[in-house]
Structure formats: structure tokens, C-alpha cells
Design an enzyme around this catalytic site. Structure first.
Site, mmCIF file in Angstrom:
data_model
loop_
_atom_site.group_PDB
_atom_site.id
_atom_site.type_symbol
_atom_site.label_atom_id
_atom_site.label_comp_id
_atom_site.label_asym_id
_atom_site.label_seq_id
_atom_site.Cartn_x
_atom_site.Cartn_y
_atom_site.Cartn_z
ATOM 1 N N CYS A 31 -2.335 -2.968 -3.621
ATOM 2 C CA CYS A 31 -3.601 -2.832 -2.898
ATOM 3 C C CYS A 31 -4.686 -2.362 -3.878
ATOM 4 O O CYS A 31 -4.436 -1.513 -4.725
ATOM 5 C CB CYS A 31 -3.415 -1.799 -1.778
ATOM 6 S SG CYS A 31 -4.893 -1.369 -0.874
ATOM 7 N N CYS A 67 -5.868 1.621 -2.449
ATOM 8 C CA CYS A 67 -5.064 2.830 -2.696
ATOM 9 C C CYS A 67 -4.343 2.800 -4.044
ATOM 10 O O CYS A 67 -3.802 3.813 -4.461
ATOM 11 C CB CYS A 67 -4.070 3.048 -1.564
ATOM 12 S SG CYS A 67 -2.773 1.788 -1.429
ATOM 13 N N CYS A 115 -2.868 4.991 2.590
ATOM 14 C CA CYS A 115 -3.970 4.036 2.425
ATOM 15 C C CYS A 115 -4.824 3.979 3.694
ATOM 16 O O CYS A 115 -4.309 3.994 4.806
ATOM 17 C CB CYS A 115 -3.421 2.647 2.124
ATOM 18 S SG CYS A 115 -4.711 1.432 1.746
ATOM 19 N N CYS A 151 0.820 -1.202 0.000
ATOM 20 C CA CYS A 151 0.000 0.000 0.000
ATOM 21 C C CYS A 151 0.856 1.254 0.000
ATOM 22 O O CYS A 151 2.023 1.226 0.371
ATOM 23 C CB CYS A 151 -0.859 0.057 1.273
ATOM 24 S SG CYS A 151 -1.947 -1.328 1.528
#
Length: 72
Positions: free
Chosen positions: A67, A70, A41, A37
Site C-alpha cells: 500500500c 501505510c 492503515c 496493508c
């Protein structure tokens, strides 16, 4: 890399604060889920499941996927 984010402690603090200044300085890899991430995030994994990596390629080489929240 910004000197403010060179240690795991400062990176963890930036991640918890969703610090916009940390964007582009590091990525957060979550070992329990296999994702990585951006520091901003909204996901909040446990600290013991976190690794800080330098960039997207390092995350991919370590076996993590981006991810879906994000989109790093």
C-alpha cells in the site's frame, strides 16, 4: 503471532479498530485492488475483498503490492 489475532474475525475487528497491538501480527490483502496493508492503515476496503496473510513475503508471493498509504 499474538493469540488475540489468530482468527479472521479477530483480525477483522483489529483492522476496523486500527488496533496498534495488531501491528506485526498479520497483513491485510485486498483482492479488489491487489494491494496489502498494515492493520492500522486508514484504507477501509469491503470485508468480502479482504484476505489476511502472515507477512510481507506471503503477500508478495500471492501477487499483492504494498500500500502506498501505510507502506507495510
Amino acid at each position: 503471532m499474538t493469540p488475540d489475532f489468530v482468527t479472521d474475525e479477530t483480525r477483522w475487528a483489529a483492522f476496523l479498530a486500527r488496533d496498534a497491538a495488531a501491528e506485526g501480527c498479520f497483513l491485510v490483502a485486498v483482492t479488489s485492488t491487489g494491494i496489502f496493508c498494515r492493520p492500522g492503515c486508514p484504507a477501509r476496503p469491503k470485508r468480502e475483498n479482504i484476505r489476511f496473510l502472515e507477512g510481507r513475503e506471503a503477500c508478495l508471493e500471492a501477487g499483492f503490492r504494498p500500500c502506498k498509504r501505510c507502506r507495510p
